[in-house]
Each structure stands twice: as C-alpha cells, then as structure tokens.
Design an enzyme around this catalytic site. Structure first.
Site, mmCIF file in Angstrom:
data_model
loop_
_atom_site.group_PDB
_atom_site.id
_atom_site.type_symbol
_atom_site.label_atom_id
_atom_site.label_comp_id
_atom_site.label_asym_id
_atom_site.label_seq_id
_atom_site.Cartn_x
_atom_site.Cartn_y
_atom_site.Cartn_z
ATOM 1 C CB SER A 1 -0.854 -0.103 1.262
ATOM 2 O OG SER A 1 -1.647 1.330 1.499
ATOM 3 C CE1 TYR B 1 -4.149 -1.667 5.340
ATOM 4 C CE2 TYR B 1 -3.525 0.368 4.626
ATOM 5 C CZ TYR B 1 -3.865 -0.780 4.283
ATOM 6 O OH TYR B 1 -4.113 -1.101 2.994
#
Length: 229
Positions: free
Chosen positions: A130, A143
């Site tokens: 990501s 995250y």
C-alpha cells in the site's frame, strides 16, 4: 496436473485479488484463495483453469493444511489483508493484534510454508502492499504499521532468497474497491470512483512483475491515482 504455471492469489474472490486472477487466467492455473468455500468455488468457475485454496489465514492450522495441499507453485500473490483505522488513543491491543495478524503474521507464515514449492520452480512472491507502507496519517497508525512491517518482510525475504526466488512489493494508492469506499466514508469524504485507481490497473503491475525475464526482478513498484484528494 496442469502444465500451466501455477499462481496462488490470496483474497482472490473480489477487488484487487479478483482483478489479478482475471489478468493471470489466460496463461496460469489459478489457486483462488479465500475464507468462504462457496465464494471461492464461484470465482473458480469463472476461469478456464482454477482450483480453490480455502483457508482463514488467521488460523494457523487451517493455513498449514491448505499450504500442504499445494504441489507446485510458480507465483504467490499476497493480496489478502484487512483495513483498519482509528486514532492511537482509541485502539486497544485486540485491534492492533487483528490488523498485524492479518496483514503481516499470516502473510509471513503462508510464505514460509510455501517457500519449498517456490524454490523448486524459481518462483516469485508478489506482495500487494500500500501507499501506507511508506507514510502514515492521523487515524492510520495501525494499518500503516502493518504495511511498513510488510515492506520490511519483503525486503528481508528478497535478500534471503536472492537467486532462488524473486520478490516484488507493489504499493498502490487509493483503489476503487469496497474497502476503499468504507475507508473514505469513515473519513467523512464523498466517494467518487474517478478519484481512485481501477483494480485492473494494479493487476497490470502484477503482470509486469510476472512477465519480467529470468535475469530481471522488479523489486518495488508504486502506483498512484492521477487525481489527488
């Protein structure tokens, strides 16, 4: 046993994983990963050569049993994961553990179990990371921590297995998926698909890594939406 190269895609029933399956289906035998047997079987029915890889990757025994059934493997696409948001002051240990378990620990464990099969085929590991693997923001600490750690994992794996298998880390920005819809709504933003990457665009980067010639390894790729929020 099919003579096609074999690609296992975790989280292969929807979103980015589904797009990757569609991209690789023409010339690979697919192992479609997912937790729901019916959903996995339905996905397998869409492709000319596909079989189920059903396991809850948070379950150590289920992961080991599923990995033991893999006889041959050329490409491991580590796509499954979980989104998570919340300010540091609001996250308890259970929430931290859930995010790290699914985005890092289960990934490392599955890879460990499948390394012998990958080495036999001079295979590839492709981790869908990501943009949060590079930076963080308020509410994204847990995250991002999991994705920073995933990048460290792939960096170490690449050097440990250099010359035996190839390891690629792909870092998409915002992708038009159900997960992204939920994330943007949590942040109080209106959602416009045109502000995001298509899942097929991320799948094209996987294809680029898969098709690299034997002398080459695409180590890391960053792909971002044209529009900014």
């Amino acid at each position: 046993m099919t003579e096609r190269p074999v690609a296992l895609i975790t989280g292969g029933t929807r979103g980015i994983g589904r797009a990757i399956a569609a991209e690789l289906a023409a010339d690979h035998h697919l192992l479609i990963g997912g937790r729901d047997p019916e959903g996995v079987r339905a996905a397998c029915d869409e492709w000319p050569s596909a079989a189920p890889f059903v396991a809850d990757l948070a379950d150590e025994r289920a992961t080991a049993d599923a990995a033991a059934s893999v006889e041959r493997l050329d490409v491991l696409v580590l796509n499954a994961g979980v989104a998570g948001s919340g300010r540091i002051e609001d996250l308890d240990r259970a929430q931290w553990r859930e995010i790290l378990e699914l985005n890092l620990v289960s990934v490392a464990d599955l890879t460990r179990l499948l390394l012998p099969r990958l080495r036999e085929r001079s295979g590839q590991v492709i981790a869908i990371n990501s943009g949060s693997g590079y930076t963080s923001h308020p509410g994204g600490g847990a995250y991002s921590a999991s994705k920073f750690a995933l990048r460290a994992f792939t960096d170490a794996l690449r050097e440990e297995e250099r010359g035996a298998i190839r390891v690629t880390s792909i870092h998409p920005g915002r992708v038009d998926t159900d997960m992204q819809v939920d994330l943007q709504r949590q942040r109080g933003r209106d959602y416009d698909p045109a502000d995001h990457l298509r899942a097929e665009s991320v799948a094209a980067t996987v294809r680029l890594a898969v098709d690299a010639t034997a002398d080459a390894m695409i180590e890391e790729l960053s792909i971002r939406p044209v529009r900014s929020l």
